[in-house]
Scaffold this motif. Structure first.
Motif, short mmCIF file in Angstrom:
data_model
loop_
_atom_site.label_atom_id
_atom_site.label_comp_id
_atom_site.label_asym_id
_atom_site.label_seq_id
_atom_site.Cartn_x
_atom_site.Cartn_y
_atom_site.Cartn_z
N VAL A 49 19.19 7.96 -15.08
CA VAL A 49 17.98 8.77 -15.31
C VAL A 49 17.37 9.23 -13.99
CG1 VAL A 49 15.58 8.62 -16.11
CG2 VAL A 49 17.43 7.75 -17.54
N SER A 50 17.38 8.37 -12.97
CA SER A 50 16.69 8.67 -11.73
C SER A 50 17.22 9.91 -11.01
CB SER A 50 16.72 7.47 -10.79
OG SER A 50 15.97 7.73 -9.63
N PRO A 51 18.53 10.01 -10.75
CA PRO A 51 18.99 11.23 -10.06
C PRO A 51 18.80 12.49 -10.90
CG PRO A 51 20.86 9.89 -10.76
CD PRO A 51 19.64 9.06 -10.94
N ILE A 52 18.89 12.36 -12.22
CA ILE A 52 18.67 13.52 -13.08
C ILE A 52 17.23 14.00 -12.96
CG2 ILE A 52 18.59 14.32 -15.47
CD1 ILE A 52 20.95 12.44 -16.05
N ALA A 53 16.28 13.03 -13.06
CA ALA A 53 14.86 13.38 -12.95
C ALA A 53 14.52 13.91 -11.57
CB ALA A 53 14.00 12.16 -13.28
N PHE A 54 15.17 13.39 -10.55
CA PHE A 54 14.92 13.83 -9.17
C PHE A 54 15.45 15.23 -8.92
CE2 PHE A 54 16.26 14.24 -4.74
CZ PHE A 54 15.16 13.78 -4.04
N LEU A 55 16.67 15.49 -9.39
CA LEU A 55 17.31 16.77 -9.09
C LEU A 55 16.84 17.91 -9.98
CD1 LEU A 55 20.97 15.50 -8.50
CD2 LEU A 55 19.34 16.27 -6.76
N ALA A 56 16.31 17.58 -11.16
CA ALA A 56 15.91 18.63 -12.10
C ALA A 56 14.88 19.60 -11.51
CB ALA A 56 15.39 18.00 -13.39
N PRO A 57 13.77 19.12 -10.93
CA PRO A 57 12.82 20.09 -10.35
C PRO A 57 13.38 20.82 -9.13
CG PRO A 57 12.11 17.83 -9.89
CD PRO A 57 13.24 17.74 -10.86
N LEU A 58 14.27 20.17 -8.40
CA LEU A 58 14.86 20.82 -7.23
C LEU A 58 15.83 21.93 -7.65
CD1 LEU A 58 15.52 17.68 -5.02
CD2 LEU A 58 14.09 19.62 -4.38
N ALA A 59 16.50 21.72 -8.80
CA ALA A 59 17.50 22.69 -9.24
C ALA A 59 16.88 24.05 -9.53
CB ALA A 59 18.21 22.17 -10.49
N ALA A 60 15.63 24.06 -9.97
CA ALA A 60 14.98 25.33 -10.31
C ALA A 60 14.90 26.28 -9.12
CB ALA A 60 13.58 25.06 -10.86
N GLY A 61 14.76 25.75 -7.92
CA GLY A 61 14.64 26.61 -6.74
C GLY A 61 15.87 26.62 -5.86
N LEU A 62 16.97 26.07 -6.38
CA LEU A 62 18.17 25.90 -5.55
C LEU A 62 18.70 27.24 -5.04
CD1 LEU A 62 20.24 23.93 -4.41
CD2 LEU A 62 21.55 24.20 -6.53
N PHE A 63 18.66 28.28 -5.89
CA PHE A 63 19.28 29.55 -5.51
C PHE A 63 18.27 30.51 -4.88
CE2 PHE A 63 21.76 27.85 -9.09
CZ PHE A 63 22.99 27.74 -8.47
N ALA A 64 17.06 30.01 -4.68
CA ALA A 64 16.05 30.86 -4.05
C ALA A 64 16.08 30.76 -2.53
CB ALA A 64 14.66 30.48 -4.57
N GLY A 65 16.87 29.85 -2.03
CA GLY A 65 16.98 29.68 -0.58
C GLY A 65 15.74 29.11 0.05
N ALA A 66 14.99 28.34 -0.73
CA ALA A 66 13.69 27.87 -0.25
C ALA A 66 13.77 26.52 0.46
CB ALA A 66 12.71 27.76 -1.43
N TYR A 67 14.88 25.84 0.39
CA TYR A 67 14.95 24.47 0.89
C TYR A 67 15.51 24.42 2.31
CZ TYR A 67 14.26 23.44 -4.03
OH TYR A 67 13.76 23.40 -5.31
#
Length: 255
Positions: A55-73
């Motif tokens: 559950v932990s990596p899924i919950a952690f990565l889920a909000p990050l995935a939304a901006g993954l292709f925006a080049g914001a990180y």
């Protein structure tokens, strides 16, 4: 959600950790050597571990995935994501698949509480890193806090993995089903170097990130694993008359 509201929720989450810590010194979660049928229905230990830790990596990565292709990180955020994911790949897949636990069970209540714990901590840390508040430029990789925190994280991970492997090797190749006294490594000085390693690990992560949700997770880790290490230590002392008297529960030579 505003940053002020988010911070307030994190502070409330930390307060809950501090309130529950002394309770856990008395009420020991009933799995492993402390297993008790009074905790209700049970499920397979290996499946329980996989479900509650994944559950932990899924919950952690889920909000990050939304901006993954925006080049914001920036690079530091990718490093933080890698560290978190690597730890939980080990905890949710490598560790449970390697441990000799096919006939053991774990209370469903324990699994459910761990799912909640991991979901909240995973989401809050991932949400913060995906937010505009996470102001990490590439220069953060050279910041002393990042370097010291990364060093602590890697040290804690090494201690944790070494202790887990020593525990798994205790009965390998034998027909023993009972517990034995762990030996070698940091087991020379403490009963639970695996818990010590994980506390060091997430304290290092908090230092490297230098943000409130990471600090909250480090506090929760210590609040959970500190009492559990002490419960393990007392259990070893009761079970083995020849248990090393100089061995401490969690911190070498101190506690």
């Amino acid at each position: 959600m505003t940053e002020e509201t988010f911070d307030l929720l994190i502070v409330m989450w930390v307060v809950l950790a501090l309130l529950l810590a002394p309770i856990q010194l008395v009420v020991v979660p009933a799995y492993g050597r402390h297993r008790s049928a009074r905790w209700g229905p049970e499920m397979g230990n290996r499946l329980g571990w996989i479900v509650m830790e994944l559950v932990s990596p899924i919950a952690f990565l889920a909000p990050l995935a939304a901006g993954l292709f925006a080049g914001a990180y920036t690079a530091p955020i990718y490093v933080f994501a890698f560290l978190w994911t690597a730890h939980y790949v080990n905890r949710s897949l490598v560790y449970p698949l390697a441990m000799r636990t096919s006939v053991k069970t774990i209370p469903v209540a324990i699994v459910a509480s761990a799912i909640l714990f991991n979901a909240v901590n995973g989401w809050t840390n991932g949400y913060y890193l995906a937010s505009p508040w996470a102001d990490y430029g590439a220069e953060w990789l050279l910041d002393p806090r990042f370097i010291a925190g990364l060093t602590l994280f890697l040290l804690g991970a090494a201690i944790n993995i070494d202790a887990d492997r020593r525990l798994m090797r205790l009965r390998r190749g034998t027909k023993r089903t009972d517990y034995v006294i762990p030996q070698g490594g940091l087991f020379r000085w403490v009963s639970c170097p695996n818990h010590l390693g994980e506390i060091i690990e997430w304290s290092g992560f908090a230092l490297a990130c230098w943000n409130l949700p990471a600090a909250a997770f480090a506090i929760w880790t210590a609040a959970n694993l500190g009492p559990r290490a002490w419960a393990h230590h007392r259990w070893y002392q009761r079970k083995f008359a020849d248990y090393p008297p100089s061995r401490k529960g969690l911190i070498p030579f101190l506690l």
